[in-house]
Scaffold this motif. Structure first.
Motif, PDB file in Angstrom:
ATOM      1  N   PRO A  64      -4.701  -0.193   3.781  1.00  0.00           N
ATOM      2  CA  PRO A  64      -5.194  -0.795   2.532  1.00  0.00           C
ATOM      3  C   PRO A  64      -6.718  -0.843   2.438  1.00  0.00           C
ATOM      4  N   LEU A 119      -5.403  -7.836   4.687  1.00  0.00           N
ATOM      5  CA  LEU A 119      -5.103  -6.412   4.664  1.00  0.00           C
ATOM      6  C   LEU A 119      -4.556  -5.973   6.010  1.00  0.00           C
ATOM      7  N   VAL A 172     -11.158  -0.478  -0.619  1.00  0.00           N
ATOM      8  CA  VAL A 172     -10.763  -1.739  -1.233  1.00  0.00           C
ATOM      9  C   VAL A 172     -11.958  -2.431  -1.865  1.00  0.00           C
ATOM     10  N   HIS A 208       0.865  -1.182   0.000  1.00  0.00           N
ATOM     11  CA  HIS A 208       0.000   0.000   0.000  1.00  0.00           C
ATOM     12  C   HIS A 208       0.902   1.232   0.000  1.00  0.00           C
ATOM     13  N   CYS A 225      -5.566  -0.516  -3.860  1.00  0.00           N
ATOM     14  CA  CYS A 225      -5.261  -1.828  -3.283  1.00  0.00           C
ATOM     15  C   CYS A 225      -6.291  -2.856  -3.738  1.00  0.00           C
ATOM     16  N   GLY A 226      -7.549  -2.444  -3.825  1.00  0.00           N
ATOM     17  CA  GLY A 226      -8.572  -3.354  -4.337  1.00  0.00           C
ATOM     18  C   GLY A 226      -8.298  -3.754  -5.774  1.00  0.00           C
TER      19      GLY A 226
END
Length: 803
Positions: free
Chosen positions: A580, A702, A642, A570, A586-587
Motif C-alpha cells: 500500500p 499500511l 500513498v 490494496h 491506496c492514498g
C-alpha cells in the motif's frame, strides 16, 4: 395554500440536510448516534502535589477508576497542549450511578452493534435511532416556527414524557419500535433468572411499547393514514425458552404481550422478540458470527419482512427520517458535565469519543503511586495504560516543588514523545497557579542505540546538573530487555545514575517487563485508558507475543465502544506496487474515508469535528518519503505512492521518514517537533517507530515489509503483530487498515476477526508458541560523506521489533 407551501419548503430543506449528512441514506444502514456513549459520572478532586482542581469518577462498587477530566486543546487536538487550559467549572452535584445503569448501557451497545451488523450484512436501507427522548423531537429553537405546524409529543398530555430505546425507520418495512430490558445481565452461570423478575420487566416493557407506538403514530399522522408501525422487545440476556416459559405461566401477561405484538399465542410472540438466542455472546458482544447473523435474520423476517409498505416512496422515507434525525430534532449524547453534546454522524462520533478518551484518566493504583511518591520508579504496561500521563503529572509536581526536571530522549525514536512531555510540562507550569520558586525544564537528546558512548555522556551531563544534591529525571519509552542492543545500555544508564547521585528521583516508563534494574520500583499498569475497545481488540493479539503485561478489566465501561474498523484492500486494477505504501490509489482510498468522516470540514456550532492533525497514516517501511529535491528544487525522487495519492485528493500531508533523517536533518527535526505537539493542521504520514508514545483519533495502518524483514525471514504473522503493537496502538478511536489480500491461507491478521475466550476479561492469545526474542533493527546506512559528524548519527530502533 401558503402554509402548505411553507411546510413543503421546510420538508425540502430538511431532506436536503439529511442527504448531505447521510449521502447513502437510500442504500445503507445508519445508527444515530453512531456510537453508544456510556454514562460516566464525575466528582471533584485534585491531583496530589499539583494543587489543581479536576473531576474524578464517582466511586462505585462496580468501578475501580478515577477519571480526571482535564481539558485538551480546542480545534481537534488529540494531544493536550497542556493539562489544564480550563478550570473544571463549578462543583457538580454527585450523580447516582447504579448497577442497572451500567447494565443498560452495556445492553444498549450490545443490541446496537448486532443491529448494525444485521443491516450491513443484508444491505438494508434504514436508520437505527437509540435513546431518543420524546422531548428532543422537533425541539430546536431555530426551527420552532416550522415545528408548530407538525404533530409533536406535547400534543399528547398522557404520553409527552419518555423515550425510544430503539426506533428503526426502514425504507420498505416502515417503522419498528423497540423496548430494551437488560434483565438477566447478572444472572448465574446457567443464565437462569427468577421468572418473576422477568415477568415484571416484560410487563413494564409492554406498557412502554404501547406508549411509544401511540407517540410514533401521532408524530407521522399527517403523512398519510395507515403508516406501518411494528413493535418488538429486546431481551439480550433472556433466552427464547425462558421468555416462553414466563408467558406460559402468566396468562394475563401472555395476553398483554400477544396483543401488543400482534401475535396469536405465546410461541408466536416469542418469535417476534429479539432474545439472547438471536444475539452475540455478552463476553464477545462485538463478534457477530455468521451463525448469529442467521438467527438475527430469522427474527427479522418474522418481525418485519412479512409486510412491505408500498406507500413508502424514497421522498416519503426521507421525510420521515428528516423529522427524526434532521436539524429540527436534537440528537444528543450524555455528557458528564451536563452540557449538551450533539452527535449525528460517524465523524462527529469519532471526534467526541476521541475527546473523551483524551481526557486525563487515573486509576486508583496510579493515584496511590503518586501519593506514595517513591524516588526511583519504572512504570510498565501495554500501550495506552497511562504511563506517559503519570510521568507528566509527576514532572509537574516536581516543578511546583521548585525542582528542575530533566526530560531525557535516549533514542531517535523517542524524540517526538519526549518533546511532547517537555511541552506539556512547560505549558502546564505556566497555566496553573505559579509557585514562588518554580523549577525549570531541561531537555537532553542522546542516541544510545547507535552510540554506546552516549550512556557515559548522559551520566556526565546529568551528574553535572545536580542541584542542591538532588536530580529529577523523566525518561519515556525505555526498555531493559537484554535481547535489544539498547536494553543493557538503559540498564547501565539508570544504575550509574543511582550510584553517583545519592538523592536521585528518576521515573521512567516502557512497555517491556523484563530485566528491570533492582534499583527501580516496578509499577505495572494494566487498565486500558486511551483506546476505544474496538481498537483494543485489534491490539490484544500482539500482547502475548512479547514481554508485555496484558490488559485487565477496568471494572467500568469505556466512554464508548468505538466505531468498527475500516478495512481497505490494496487490490484491483487501479492499485500499483507490491505494498500500500507504493500505491497512489491506496492514498486516495484513505482520503475518501477521511472525507466520509468529515476530517477537515468546518461544522457550524459543533465542537465535535475532526481536523487533519487528528490523523496518522503509519507504515513499518523505511522507504517512506515525500518528494526529494535537489538544490535547484527539482524533484529527483517522487513521493511514495500513498503520499502522492493523499496529495492528489487534496489532503495536506507532512511526512516523517528516514529519507529526511538521512538527507535533510533540519526538515526531519522540524517534522518531529511539529508532530509532537500537532502544531500544523496536516495528516502525518510516518514510519510508526517515529511516533512511539503519541496518539491520534484516526490512524490508518499500511501493511508492508522492507528489505530487513525479508533478510531476517520474518513471516507476515510476525510483521502483522509488530504493526498491531507499534502502529495500531497509536489509535484512540477510528482505525483504518490497508492490506494486500493474501494469496493463500495466512495466520490471523488485521483482516481477521478472532473469537476470544468467553471470559469477563477478553483475552486474545493467538500465538500458541512463543515468538523468537526481539532483535535490534538494522542501523541505517551512513549519510552522504558531506554530512557533518553531528548529523551522521544513525537512528534508534523501533519500540519493539519482532524477529
Amino acid at each position: 395554500m401558503a402554509a402548505r407551501n411553507t411546510q413543503q419548503t421546510d420538508a425540502d430543506d430538511w431532506r436536503q440536510i439529511v442527504t448531505s449528512l447521510y449521502p447513502d441514506a437510500l442504500t445503507r444502514t445508519y445508527c444515530v448516534p453512531p456510537v453508544q456513549f456510556n454514562r460516566v459520572p464525575y466528582l471533584r478532586g485534585t491531583v496530589p502535589g499539583t494543587g489543581l482542581s479536576v473531576h474524578l469518577l464517582q466511586p462505585h462498587a462496580s468501578t475501580r477508576l478515577l477519571h480526571t477530566a482535564l481539558s485538551t486543546k480546542p480545534e481537534g487536538w488529540t494531544l493536550p497542549q497542556h493539562m489544564w487550559t480550563e478550570e473544571p467549572g463549578p462543583h457538580l452535584p454527585p450523580v447516582a450511578m447504579q448497577d442497572c445503569d451500567l447494565q443498560d448501557d452495556f445492553a444498549q451497545n450490545h443490541v446496537m452493534l448486532n443491529l448494525q451488523e444485521l443491516g450491513d450484512s443484508r444491505h438494508e436501507a434504514m436508520f437505527i435511532l437509540s435513546q431518543l427522548q420524546f422531548g428532543s423531537y422537533l425541539n430546536e429553537p431555530a426551527y420552532a416556527a416550522a415545528a408548530e405546524r407538525l404533530p409533536r409529543p406535547k400534543d399528547l398530555p398522557q404520553d409527552r414524557q419518555g423515550d425510544f430505546d430503539f426506533l428503526l425507520i426502514h425504507r420498505q418495512h416502515g417503522i419498528l419500535v423497540g423496548e430494551l430490558k437488560s434483565v438477566g445481565k447478572n444472572s448465574n452461570a446457567a443464565n437462569e433468572t427468577d421468572d418473576d423478575v422477568i415477568a415484571e420487566k416484560v410487563k413494564k416493557a409492554v406498557k412502554q411499547l404501547d406508549k411509544s407506538e401511540r407517540v410514533v403514530r401521532h408524530l407521522v399522522s399527517d403523512m398519510g393514514p395507515g403508516m406501518t408501525v411494528k413493535k418488538t422487545l429486546f431481551l439480550p440476556y433472556v433466552s427464547s425458552a425462558q421468555l416462553e416459559r414466563v408467558l406460559d405461566n402468566d396468562e394475563q401477561l401472555e395476553q398483554a404481550v400477544c396483543q401488543s405484538l400482534g401475535a396469536a399465542n405465546a410461541a408466536e410472540a416469542v418469535q417476534l422478540c429479539c432474545c439472547s438466542d438471536q444475539l452475540s455472546q455478552p463476553a464477545s458482544y462485538w463478534h457477530v458470527t455468521p451463525a448469529v447473523l442467521s438467527q438475527l435474520s430469522t427474527w427479522w423476517q418474522h418481525r418485519m419482512s412479512c409486510t412491505v409498505d408500498a406507500r413508502l416512496t424514497d421522498q416519503h422515507y426521507l421525510d420521515i427520517v428528516a423529522r427524526f434525525v434532521g436539524p429540527a430534532t436534537t440528537v444528543s449524547v450524555p455528557c458528564y458535565n451536563g452540557v449538551r453534546v450533539e452527535v449525528r454522524t460517524a465523524g462527529q462520533a469519532v471526534a467526541e469519543l476521541g475527546r473523551r478518551l483524551a481526557l486525563l484518566v487515573l486509576t486508583l493504583q496510579q493515584l496511590d503511586l503518586m501519593n506514595r511518591d517513591p524516588p526511583l520508579v519504572y512504570i510498565t504496561g501495554a500501550p495506552g495504560t497511562g504511563k506517559t500521563v503519570v510521568l507528566v503529572l509527576q514532572g509537574v509536581r516536581w516543578l511546583r516543588q521548585g525542582h528542575d526536571v530533566h526530560v531525557i530522549s535516549t533514542l531517535y525514536t523517542t524524540r517526538a514523545v519526549s518533546t511532547s512531555i517537555k511541552q506539556q510540562l512547560e505549558m502546564s507550569l505556566s497555566a496553573g497557579p505559579t509557585p514562588l520558586t518554580p523549577g525549570s525544564v531541561s531537555y537532553h537528546l542522546y542516541d544510545i542505540f547507535n552510540r554506546e558512548g552516549d550512556v557515559d555522556q548522559a551520566v556526565t551531563d546529568l551528574v553535572a546538573s545536580v542541584k542542591n544534591g538532588q536530580l529529577h529525571v523523566l525518561i519515556d519509552e525505555v526498555s531493559f530487555d537484554s535481547r535489544l542492543r539498547y536494553g543493557p545500555r538503559h540498564t547501565r544508564l539508570v544504575t550509574r545514575l543511582a550510584q553517583q547521585v545519592p538523592h536521585l528521583y528518576l521515573w521512567c516508563a516502557g512497555v517491556h517487563n523484563t530485566k528491570i534494574p533492582p534499583a527501580l520500583q516496578t509499577q505495572v499498569f494494566t487498565v486500558p485508558l486511551r483506546s476505544a475497545p474496538a481498537v483494543l481488540r485489534e491490539i490484544q493479539p500482539a500482547i502475548h507475543s512479547v514481554p508485555v503485561h496484558d490488559y485487565s478489566d477496568s471494572g467500568v465501561p469505556a466512554p464508548g465502544d468505538g466505531l468498527s474498523v475500516i478495512r481497505l484492500s490494496h487490490h484491483g486494477n487501479a492499485h500499483t506496487g507490491r505494498w500500500p505504501l507504493d500505491c497512489a490509489q491506496c492514498g486516495q482510498d484513505i482520503a475518501a474515508e477521511l472525507r466520509r468522516l468529515g476530517v477537515g470540514w468546518s461544522v457550524a456550532n459543533s465542537p465535535s469535528r475532526l481536523s487533519y492533525r487528528d490523523v496518522f497514516v503509519l507504515t513499518r517501511s523505511r522507504d517512506l518519503h515525500d518528494d526529494v529535491t535537489d538544490e535547484t528544487g527539482r524533484v529527483t525522487s517522487p513521493a511514495s505512492g500513498v503520499v502522492q495519492g493523499l496529495k492528489d485528493a487534496g489532503v495536506p500531508v507532512s511526512v516523517l521518514g528516514d529519507q529526511d533523517w538521512l538527507h535533510n536533518r533540519a526538515r526531519w527535526e522540524g517534522a518531529v517537533q511539529d508532530v509532537a505537539v500537532a502544531a500544523t493542521d496536516t495528516v502525518t504520514v510516518a514510519e510508526h517507530g517515529y511516533v512511539t508514545g503519541l496518539e491520534r483519533r484516526v490512524v490508518a495502518v499500511l501493511q508492508g515489509r522492507d528489505q530487513e524483514d525479508d533478510d531476517r525471514g520474518r513471516t507476515d504473522e510476525v510483521t502483522d503483530l509488530g504493526d498491531r503493537l507499534d502502529a495500531v496502538s497509536r489509535c484512540t478511536t477510528q482505525l483504518i487498515t490497508v492490506r494486500t489480500p493474501p494469496v493463500t491461507t495466512t495466520p490471523p491478521s488485521l483482516t481477521t476477526t478472532t473469537t476470544p475466550a468467553t471470559t469477563t476479561t477478553p483475552r486474545h492469545n493467538l500465538i500458541q508458541q512463543p515468538l523468537p526474542p526481539p532483535s535490534p533493527p538494522r542501523p541505517l546506512p551512513p549519510p552522504p560523506a558531506t554530512t557533518t559528524t553531528t548529523t551522521a548519527k544513525r537512528r534508534g530502533g523501533r519500540k519493539c521489533v519482532l524477529s
